[in-house]
Design a protein around this motif. Structure first.
Motif, PDB file in Angstrom:
ATOM      1  N   GLY A   1     -17.160   9.941 -28.484  1.00 50.71           N
ATOM      2  CA  GLY A   1     -17.640   9.278 -27.269  1.00 50.71           C
ATOM      3  C   GLY A   1     -19.144   9.395 -27.126  1.00 50.71           C
ATOM      4  O   GLY A   1     -19.828   8.440 -26.732  1.00 50.71           O
ATOM      5  N   ALA A   2     -19.679  10.567 -27.456  1.00 50.92           N
ATOM      6  CA  ALA A   2     -21.129  10.779 -27.373  1.00 50.92           C
ATOM      7  C   ALA A   2     -21.867   9.905 -28.389  1.00 50.92           C
ATOM      8  O   ALA A   2     -22.968   9.403 -28.108  1.00 50.92           O
ATOM      9  N   ILE A   3     -21.282   9.712 -29.562  1.00 50.50           N
ATOM     10  CA  ILE A   3     -21.902   8.847 -30.569  1.00 50.50           C
ATOM     11  C   ILE A   3     -21.939   7.410 -30.064  1.00 50.50           C
ATOM     12  O   ILE A   3     -22.960   6.719 -30.192  1.00 50.50           O
ATOM     13  N   ALA A   4     -20.844   6.944 -29.470  1.00 51.83           N
ATOM     14  CA  ALA A   4     -20.819   5.593 -28.909  1.00 51.83           C
ATOM     15  C   ALA A   4     -21.878   5.451 -27.820  1.00 51.83           C
ATOM     16  O   ALA A   4     -22.574   4.429 -27.728  1.00 51.83           O
ATOM     17  N   GLN A   5     -21.994   6.467 -26.987  1.00 52.57           N
ATOM     18  CA  GLN A   5     -22.976   6.448 -25.905  1.00 52.57           C
ATOM     19  C   GLN A   5     -24.393   6.413 -26.476  1.00 52.57           C
ATOM     20  O   GLN A   5     -25.243   5.644 -26.002  1.00 52.57           O
ATOM     21  N   ALA A   6     -24.653   7.231 -27.502  1.00 51.43           N
ATOM     22  CA  ALA A   6     -25.984   7.280 -28.105  1.00 51.43           C
ATOM     23  C   ALA A   6     -26.373   5.945 -28.732  1.00 51.43           C
ATOM     24  O   ALA A   6     -27.556   5.597 -28.780  1.00 51.43           O
ATOM     25  N   MET A   7     -25.387   5.176 -29.209  1.00 50.19           N
ATOM     26  CA  MET A   7     -25.666   3.881 -29.821  1.00 50.19           C
ATOM     27  C   MET A   7     -25.666   2.744 -28.808  1.00 50.19           C
ATOM     28  O   MET A   7     -25.862   1.588 -29.170  1.00 50.19           O
ATOM     29  N   GLY A   8     -25.427   3.072 -27.539  1.00 53.61           N
ATOM     30  CA  GLY A   8     -25.457   2.050 -26.503  1.00 53.61           C
ATOM     31  C   GLY A   8     -24.291   1.085 -26.549  1.00 53.61           C
ATOM     32  O   GLY A   8     -24.417  -0.072 -26.108  1.00 53.61           O
ATOM     33  N   LEU A   9     -23.143   1.528 -27.053  1.00 51.41           N
ATOM     34  CA  LEU A   9     -21.976   0.647 -27.130  1.00 51.41           C
ATOM     35  C   LEU A   9     -21.347   0.477 -25.752  1.00 51.41           C
ATOM     36  O   LEU A   9     -21.538   1.311 -24.860  1.00 51.41           O
ATOM     37  N   PRO A  10     -20.571  -0.587 -25.548  1.00 53.47           N
ATOM     38  CA  PRO A  10     -19.954  -0.843 -24.238  1.00 53.47           C
ATOM     39  C   PRO A  10     -19.094   0.326 -23.770  1.00 53.47           C
ATOM     40  O   PRO A  10     -18.511   1.055 -24.583  1.00 53.47           O
ATOM     41  N   ILE A  11     -18.995   0.483 -22.457  1.00 54.38           N
ATOM     42  CA  ILE A  11     -18.226   1.592 -21.888  1.00 54.38           C
ATOM     43  C   ILE A  11     -16.771   1.524 -22.315  1.00 54.38           C
ATOM     44  O   ILE A  11     -16.102   2.555 -22.450  1.00 54.38           O
ATOM     45  N   GLU A  12     -16.258   0.318 -22.556  1.00 54.96           N
ATOM     46  CA  GLU A  12     -14.871   0.179 -23.008  1.00 54.96           C
ATOM     47  C   GLU A  12     -14.656   0.860 -24.357  1.00 54.96           C
ATOM     48  O   GLU A  12     -13.600   1.445 -24.620  1.00 54.96           O
ATOM     49  N   VAL A  13     -15.673   0.786 -25.218  1.00 55.22           N
ATOM     50  CA  VAL A  13     -15.587   1.425 -26.532  1.00 55.22           C
ATOM     51  C   VAL A  13     -15.657   2.944 -26.377  1.00 55.22           C
ATOM     52  O   VAL A  13     -14.856   3.686 -26.967  1.00 55.22           O
ATOM     53  N   GLU A  14     -16.610   3.407 -25.587  1.00 52.87           N
ATOM     54  CA  GLU A  14     -16.742   4.843 -25.368  1.00 52.87           C
ATOM     55  C   GLU A  14     -15.461   5.435 -24.771  1.00 52.87           C
ATOM     56  O   GLU A  14     -14.976   6.479 -25.225  1.00 52.87           O
ATOM     57  N   THR A  15     -14.915   4.754 -23.770  1.00 57.40           N
ATOM     58  CA  THR A  15     -13.686   5.247 -23.138  1.00 57.40           C
ATOM     59  C   THR A  15     -12.529   5.260 -24.131  1.00 57.40           C
ATOM     60  O   THR A  15     -11.733   6.210 -24.174  1.00 57.40           O
TER      61      THR A  15
END
Length: 480
Positions: free
Chosen positions: A115-129
Motif C-alpha cells: 500500500g505504501a508503494i502504491a501511495q509513493a507512486m501516486g496510484l489511485p486510492i482504489e489501487v492502494e486500498t
C-alpha cells in the motif's frame, strides 16, 4: 532526486511485478499473465473500463510487499522463496503449521508495504486500498484484519481468482485447479464469481499462450524515483538497506572522475539502482549463511545477474541499464559471474560498477562481519586489483569518489526532515537495521520504554503500524 534517476510509473510497476514474481518463486511473467486473466474476469463481470485499469495494477503489484516479510517466512518455512511457491501451489509438506497468529503479522507487513508503494507512486486510492486488503477473504477468514465481503473491494476477488487459476493450473492442470478453486468458493471469494471464472477458464488460459501476452500495464507517464525499486528489493534483508543507493552514488561519481560521457554516468547510476533485481530470487537463508557458501548455494547466487538481465528483456525501456547492471559481478580474471567474462570484454563502465558495488559492500556491516573503514575497503580493493580481479583505474576512481560526497548524491533530497524529531530519526535508523527495542535502547543509551514511545510516535507520524513499512517510508521520504 537526480532527474536521470526516474522512471515512469508504468515502468516501475513492471519492474516491481517481476521482483515480486521472483520473490514468490514464480515465473517472471506470472503477474503479467494473472493481470490479463483478472481483467478478463472483471470485464465479464461487468466492471467498467476504469475499474479494469485498477484491477491490472493491483494484480501486478500484489506481491510488491513480499520482500518485506521474507525474513518472517524464512523463520516460518525455512525457505522464503520455495516456501511461498509451495503456499501458492498448495504443495506445502504435510504437517506444516500455518496458523493465523503466525501468518497474520507477515500479511500485515506485506499489505502495509505494498500500500505504501502504491501511495509513493501516486496510484489511485482504489489501487492502494485493494493492495492493503488483498489477503482478506469473502467469509472473514482472511488477513490481517479478518474483513468480510462488505469491506473488501471486488477487484480483490478478481485478482485472487485469477492468481489461483494461473498458479494452480500450471502446477496441477486446469481440471484440478478448478476443483481447488471451487473448494474455496464462498470462503476466499464469492461462489458466483468462481463459477463465472470456471465457465471461461479454458479459453482464457489458452489465449495466454499465443501470441505472447503483452504487459497490460496502464499508460502511466508520471515519473517516480527508480530508487523505489532498490528500496523494495532491499527490504528483503535489513542489513542491505541503502546499498544500491550507495553503489549508484559511487559509480556515477567515479565515472565522472574517469571522464566517461554524462549519458554513461547517468546510465551507471540507474544500473546500480536495479543491479539487485535478481537477488529477490535467492532465499534469505543463503544470504544469511555463516562462512563460505556451498556449491548449491553458489549456483543460486550466480543466477542473480542473470535475472537482472532478464528484466531488460521483459522491460525493453530499461534494457540498457539492466544489461549494464548484470555485469556487476564479472571480474577481469574471469572468476566472476554469470557470464564468466574477462578483461578482454569488460568495458570501463562495467569495471566501475563492479568496483563500486564491492566497495559499498565492504563499507556496510554484514551478519558475518563488521563494516570496513574507508581506508581498509580501499586497501582490500587495491589488493584485488593487483591480483587481476578488478581494474586498477576503476578502483582508484571509486576510492576517490568515496572521499567526496558520492554517498549523499545517491540519497533523495529530504523535504520531510522535520517530520520526525532527531531522536525519532535515530530510532528509525536503528529499527531499519532489524534491531529490537532493547538493542535500540542499548545503542542510543535510552530505556526500552522510551524507545517504545518513540516507535509509537514514528508510526503515528508516518501513518503505518509495522517497522518495515516505517523503514520504507523513511527511505522514500529521505529521512534515513
Amino acid at each position: 532526486m537526480h532527474p536521470d534517476h526516474t522512471v515512469t510509473v508504468e515502468e516501475a510497476v513492471q519492474v516491481l511485478a517481476m521482483v515480486g514474481d521472483l520473490s514468490m518463486g514464480q515465473p517472471t511473467d506470472q503477474s503479467i499473465r494473472t493481470a490479463i486473466l483478472a481483467e478478463r474476469l472483471a470485464l465479464q463481470d461487468g466492471a467498467p473500463a476504469g475499474a479494469c485499469a485498477h484491477v491490472r495494477l493491483v494484480t501486478l503489484l500484489r506481491w510488491s510487499g513480499c520482500t518485506a516479510n521474507a525474513s518472517g517466512f524464512t523463520a516460518l518455512l525455512g525457505d522464503d522463496v520455495a516456501g511461498r511457491d509451495a503456499m501458492l501451489t498448495q504443495t506445502l509438506p504435510q504437517g506444516t503449521r500455518m496458523s493465523f497468529t503466525s501468518v497474520a503479522p507477515l500479511a500485515r507487513i506485506h499489505c502495509e508495504v505494498s500500500g505504501a508503494i502504491a501511495q509513493a507512486m501516486g496510484l489511485p486510492i482504489e489501487v492502494e486500498t485493494g493492495l492493503r486488503r488483498v489477503w482478506e477473504h469473502y467469509d472473514g477468514g482472511g488477513m490481517p484484519e479478518r474483513l468480510t465481503d462488505a469491506d473488501i473491494p471486488r477487484l480483490v476477488y478478481y485478482t485472487n481468482l485469477a492468481s489461483d487459476l494461473e498458479v494452480l493450473a500450471r502446477a496441477h492442470g486446469i481440471e484440478e485447479a478448478l476443483r481447488m478453486i471451487g473448494a474455496r468458493a464462498d470462503k476466499t471469494y464469492p461462489a458466483a464469481l468462481a463459477r463465472l471464472l470456471a465457465a471461461h477458464a479454458g479459453a482464457w488460459l489458452a489465449a495466454l499462450e499465443a501470441p505472447p501476452c503483452p504487459a497490460q500495464v496502464p499508460a502511466l507517464r508520471e515519473r517516480v524515483p527508480l530508487s523505489i525499486v532498490a528500496d523494495m528489493i532491499e527490504l528483503k534483508l535489513p542489513w542491505l538497506l541503502g546499498y544500491s543507493r550507495r553503489v549508484a552514488g559511487l559509480a556515477e561519481r567515479a565515472a565522472a572522475l574517469a571522464g566517461l560521457p554524462e549519458a554513461q554516468q547517468a546510465c551507471l547510476g540507474r544500473a546500480a539502482l536495479i543491479h539487485g533485481i535478481g537477488r529477490a530470487a535467492v532465499p534469505n537463508a543463503v544470504w544469511q549463511r555463516p562462512g563460505k557458501l556451498g556449491g548449491a548455494d553458489w549456483e543460486k547466487v550466480r543466477l542473480v545477474p542473470y535475472w537482472t538481465a532478464r528484466a531488460g528483456v521483459q522491460i525493453p525501456s530499461l534494457r540498457l541499464e539492466a544489461t549494464l547492471a548484470s555485469h556487476a559481478y564479472e571480474r577481469l580474471d574471469g572468476s566472476g559471474y554469470h557470464r564468466d567474462l574477462d578483461a578482454g570484454t569488460l568495458t570501463m563502465a562495467q569495471r566501475i560498477l563492479g568496483a563500486a558495488s564491492a566497495y559499498a559492500a565492504l563499507r556496510m556491516p554484514r551478519p558475518w562481519r563488521v563494516a570496513c573503514e574507508a581506508s581498509e575497503a580501499a586497501r582490500i580493493l587495491a589488493q584485488e586489483a593487483a591480483a587481476g580481479r578488478f581494474d586498477v583505474q576503476a578502483v582508484e576512481m571509486v576510492a576517490a569518489a568515496a572521499e567526496g560526497s558520492a554517498y549523499e548524491a545517491a540519497r533523495p533530497v529530504a523535504q520531510h526532515r522535520k517530520l520526525l524529531s532527531e531522536r525519532e530519526t535515530a530510532v528509525l535508523r536503528r529499527l531499519s537495521l532489524g534491531e529490537s527495542n532493547k538493542e535500540v535502547a542499548r545503542a542510543l543509551g535510552i530505556s526500552p520504554s522510551t524507545v517504545r514511545t518513540h516507535v509509537e510516535s514514528i508510526f503515528r507520524k508516518l501513518e503505518c503500524s509495522t517497522r518495515t513499512a516505517a523503514t520504507l517510508k523513511g527511505l522514500t521520504l529521505g529521512l534515513i
